[in-house]
Design a protein around this motif. Structure first.
Motif, short mmCIF file in Angstrom:
data_model
loop_
_atom_site.label_atom_id
_atom_site.label_comp_id
_atom_site.label_asym_id
_atom_site.label_seq_id
_atom_site.Cartn_x
_atom_site.Cartn_y
_atom_site.Cartn_z
N LEU A 124 1.71 -5.28 1.00
CA LEU A 124 1.77 -5.64 2.77
C LEU A 124 3.29 -3.96 3.32
N SER A 125 3.50 -3.24 1.97
CA SER A 125 4.25 -2.42 2.28
C SER A 125 3.02 -0.58 3.10
N ALA A 126 2.13 -1.02 2.22
CA ALA A 126 1.30 0.16 2.54
C ALA A 126 -0.19 -0.27 3.63
N ALA A 127 -0.02 -2.13 3.98
CA ALA A 127 -1.03 -1.98 4.98
C ALA A 127 -1.05 -2.03 5.62
N GLY A 128 -0.18 -0.98 6.65
CA GLY A 128 -0.13 -0.51 8.45
C GLY A 128 -0.37 -1.18 9.00
#
Length: 285
Positions: A124-128
């Motif tokens: 989630l932190s890198a998904a955008g």
């Protein structure tokens, strides 16, 4: 350690790939407890060997957790400290441990979380995608009918959806997602997170299906799927003159005729006016 007369159950997060992600606190706990309850002792042994930890291991996985529960609880009640670990990431998050933790709470045994890596949050932190509200749904059902039924119940979810998926079911799940959620829905495949072949790909579900189908390498390893929130279609705007004419005609004519005549007079689309008239009638019932 933090506990004395009655032991503590430490729920310890371990790396999801990169061993450098383990915390100093986790290492200290794994060294100092009396026993480590592990999802797969062979897998955990490699982690312990890497960090020169010699604490004894006991298996605690989906197939034996209920059987081991009594033994582990008795150890805790006798003053022994136990660390619970899964193969990777945070225990209980689509991993074993729930029954043990629940029983420990019921027996008033202190349960101490030792936080660290978790594939859901890492992805989630890198998904955008929107991260202020999200719903983690675990693994989708393996059978197609059950999977489609589950997706039907979620297709209008207004939070970011997160799933785990097995690599051999990835393409089928993406195809079902595209068919039920719509091919234009934005999605992210986060694969092999923190590992050598880490992949984070954001695109439409249709593009993701084609990309995964054309590259067998994307159907390997640990997979997290994230789906953008559902958005209600924007309401179509009406010319106020069209609505005025329609309302006058509805006083004298049936809905279908009123919509057709209003469309002819104002140039507005007939179907659009007809739908508006039906909705107005339903609201006034």
């Amino acid at each position: 350690m933090e506990c004395n007369q009655i032991g503590c159950l430490y729920v310890v997060a371990t790396p999801i790939g990169n061993l450098e992600d383990i915390t100093h606190r986790a290492l200290n706990v794994l060294r100092e407890v009396d026993l480590i309850a592990a999802e797969d002792t062979r897998h955990t042994s490699k982690l312990l060997q890497h960090f020169a930890i010699s604490t004894p291991l006991k298996p605690c996985h989906d197939h034996n957790e209920r059987e081991q529960q009594g033994y582990l609880i008795n150890l805790l009640l006798s003053g022994k400290n136990i660390a619970l670990v899964s193969d990777a990431g945070t225990p209980l998050i689509s991993d074993p441990g729930f029954h043990l933790v629940k029983e420990a709470q019921l027996k008033h045994i202190k349960v101490v979380p030792v936080p660290g890596a978790c594939a859901v949050i890492t992805a989630l932190s890198a998904a955008g995608l929107p991260s202020d509200r999200f719903s983690f749904e675990g693994f989708l059902p393996a059978k197609s009918v059950a999977r489609k039924n589950t997706l039907e119940s979620l297709k209008q979810e207004q939070r970011t959806l997160i799933f785990y998926e097995a690599p051999h079911r990835l393409l089928e799940s993406l195809q079902d997602l595209s068919a039920i959620f719509g091919s234009d829905r934005v999605a992210v495949l986060a694969r092999e997170l923190t590992k050598t072949f880490e992949t984070i790909k954001q695109c439409s579900l249709a593009e993701l299906v084609n990309w995964v189908a054309s590259d067998a390498n994307q159907q390997r390893g640990e997979c997290v799927l994230l789906i953008s929130p559902w958005k209600a279609p924007e309401e179509e705007s009406f010319n106020q003159e069209s609505l005025r004419v329609l309302k006058v005609l509805l006083n004298e004519l049936p809905v279908k005729q009123a919509a057709a005549l209003a469309a002819e007079i104002t140039g507005e689309r007939k179907n659009k006016l007809y739908q508006y008239a039906i909705e107005c009638i339903d609201k006034n019932k």
